[in-house]
Design a protein around this motif. Structure first.
Motif, mmCIF file in Angstrom:
data_model
loop_
_atom_site.group_PDB
_atom_site.id
_atom_site.type_symbol
_atom_site.label_atom_id
_atom_site.label_comp_id
_atom_site.label_asym_id
_atom_site.label_seq_id
_atom_site.Cartn_x
_atom_site.Cartn_y
_atom_site.Cartn_z
ATOM 1 N N GLY A 221 6.053 38.273 41.771
ATOM 2 C CA GLY A 221 6.430 36.907 41.484
ATOM 3 C C GLY A 221 6.816 36.749 40.028
ATOM 4 O O GLY A 221 7.046 37.723 39.306
ATOM 5 N N PRO A 222 6.844 35.505 39.543
ATOM 6 C CA PRO A 222 7.254 35.247 38.159
ATOM 7 C C PRO A 222 6.272 35.769 37.125
ATOM 8 O O PRO A 222 6.642 36.003 35.979
ATOM 9 N N GLN A 223 4.997 35.963 37.516
ATOM 10 C CA GLN A 223 3.997 36.488 36.583
ATOM 11 C C GLN A 223 3.527 37.845 37.089
ATOM 12 O O GLN A 223 2.572 37.963 37.843
ATOM 13 N N SER A 224 4.201 38.890 36.658
ATOM 14 C CA SER A 224 3.855 40.238 37.097
ATOM 15 C C SER A 224 2.433 40.577 36.681
ATOM 16 O O SER A 224 2.047 40.422 35.528
ATOM 17 N N GLY A 225 1.630 41.042 37.639
ATOM 18 C CA GLY A 225 0.250 41.388 37.347
ATOM 19 C C GLY A 225 -0.739 40.277 37.584
ATOM 20 O O GLY A 225 -1.942 40.502 37.597
ATOM 21 N N GLY A 226 -0.260 39.053 37.775
ATOM 22 C CA GLY A 226 -1.134 37.936 38.088
ATOM 23 C C GLY A 226 -2.009 37.491 36.927
ATOM 24 O O GLY A 226 -1.730 37.746 35.759
ATOM 25 N N GLN A 227 -3.116 36.820 37.263
ATOM 26 C CA GLN A 227 -3.987 36.225 36.256
ATOM 27 C C GLN A 227 -4.618 37.251 35.329
ATOM 28 O O GLN A 227 -4.966 36.937 34.193
ATOM 29 N N LEU A 228 -4.753 38.477 35.801
ATOM 30 C CA LEU A 228 -5.418 39.496 34.992
ATOM 31 C C LEU A 228 -4.653 39.783 33.704
ATOM 32 O O LEU A 228 -5.237 40.210 32.706
ATOM 33 N N THR A 229 -3.355 39.533 33.706
ATOM 34 C CA THR A 229 -2.559 39.795 32.511
ATOM 35 C C THR A 229 -2.843 38.784 31.412
ATOM 36 O O THR A 229 -2.421 38.979 30.262
#
Length: 310
Positions: free
Chosen positions: A32-40
């Motif tokens: 999606g628009p934020q590769s890696g999700g919240q962990l990033t």
């Protein structure tokens, strides 16, 4: 026709990709628009097994990504707008008009923490601003912390943070909490917790210093402005699961979390869910990864059932 399409590139999606790739299912993972999700957005991760000295969120995601690439996972960056299912064919509609067809779909699109939307809040993310007490609380030992919110999420975060911080202040824009009575009683009985009522945070300081030194508050009753010192700023106003593109396809609860049954199975055959998009309780990298493994195994067994003669 794909065998497996995975939506999401956080720990759940990457673990699902690892297991399906090793099963020679050639998974296609849609970022999606934020590769890696919240962990990033998390600087230090000290509670993921296998890293005795800790690891940063972006590093952990990069390690996982390298591992799944090694086994042949394919990556595409798109935004999914809609999913349909008809006669065992699942179609994934993307924002660039691309339509993917697959036999199985693993939804690991995560959940987005709700933020106030302040520029200073965004600038200090990971530098004293957090939306996950269990992820980051350890780094605020003997520090003064504020938690924004008035529901169960805020109270749970505040109670957890009392294990580490010297003082925890709950800031709420009303004059009473929305949390359940038992949670309110626990918070009010805790000597480390105090309250600031009828206050809204309008700024987090200090961006120029690169760390949180306090908050600027507006009184919602008289409009007065004040400052309150702190070293940690936590959001406790909830999360929104990224599941709207599944409207009418799978069962979800009243908050939008995907309901799963017997592992990762959803109400729609061939569609599986893993990670924060179906988990309103734990929301940890390790639990997301575990559920990603479950989804991969469930998807593999589902594909085997399709191949069996009827």
């Amino acid at each position: 026709m794909e065998k497996v399409v995975i939506l999401g590139s956080g720990p759940a999606g990457l673990t699902a990709a690892l297991y399906t790739a090793r099963a020679f299912l050639s998974p296609l993972l849609i970022e999606g628009p934020q590769s890696g999700g919240q962990l990033t957005t998390t600087t230090d991760v000290d509670n993921f097994p296998g890293f005795p000295k800790g690891v940063t969120g972006p590093e952990l995601i990069e390690f996982m990504r390298e591992q799944v690439l090694r086994f042949g996972t394919r990556f595409e960056t798109r935004v999914v707008e809609k999913v349909t299912r008809e006669k065992d064919v699942i179609r994934v509609f993307c924002d660039d008009e691309k339509v993917l067809e697959t036999k199985t779909l693993i939804v690991a699109s995560g959940a987005s923490a709700k933020y106030l939307g302040l520029p200073s809040e965004k600038a200090l993310m990971g530098q004293g601003v957090s939306a996950c007490a269990t992820c980051d609380g350890f780094f605020f030992k003997d520090k003064e912390i504020v938690v924004v919110g008035g529901g169960d999420t805020a109270i749970e975060e505040a109670l957890f943070l009392t294990r580490f911080g010297s003082k925890v202040t709950i800031i709420h824009r009303r004059d009473s909490l929305r949390a359940s009575k038992i949670m309110q009683e626990r918070a009010k009985a805790n000597k480390k917790i105090s309250f600031l009522w009828n206050k809204e945070v309008v700024e987090v300081r200090d961006v120029s210093a690169g760390k949180v030194t306090g908050v600027v508050l507006k009184d919602v009753v008289d409009g007065s402005i004040s400052e309150y010192p702190c070293e940690g700023f936590f959001l406790g106003i909830g999360h929104t699961p990224n599941s709207r593109f599944l409207d009418g396809v799978v069962e979800r609860d009243s908050n939008g979390y995907i309901k799963t049954f017997t592992g990762s199975r959803t109400s729609a055959p061939g569609i599986f869910a893993a990670g924060d998009v179906q988990d309103p309780v734990y929301r940890q990298a390790i639990t997301a990864a575990g559920s990603g493994c479950m989804a991969a195994i469930d998807a593999e067994r589902y594909l085997e059932s399709l191949a069996e003669p009827q």
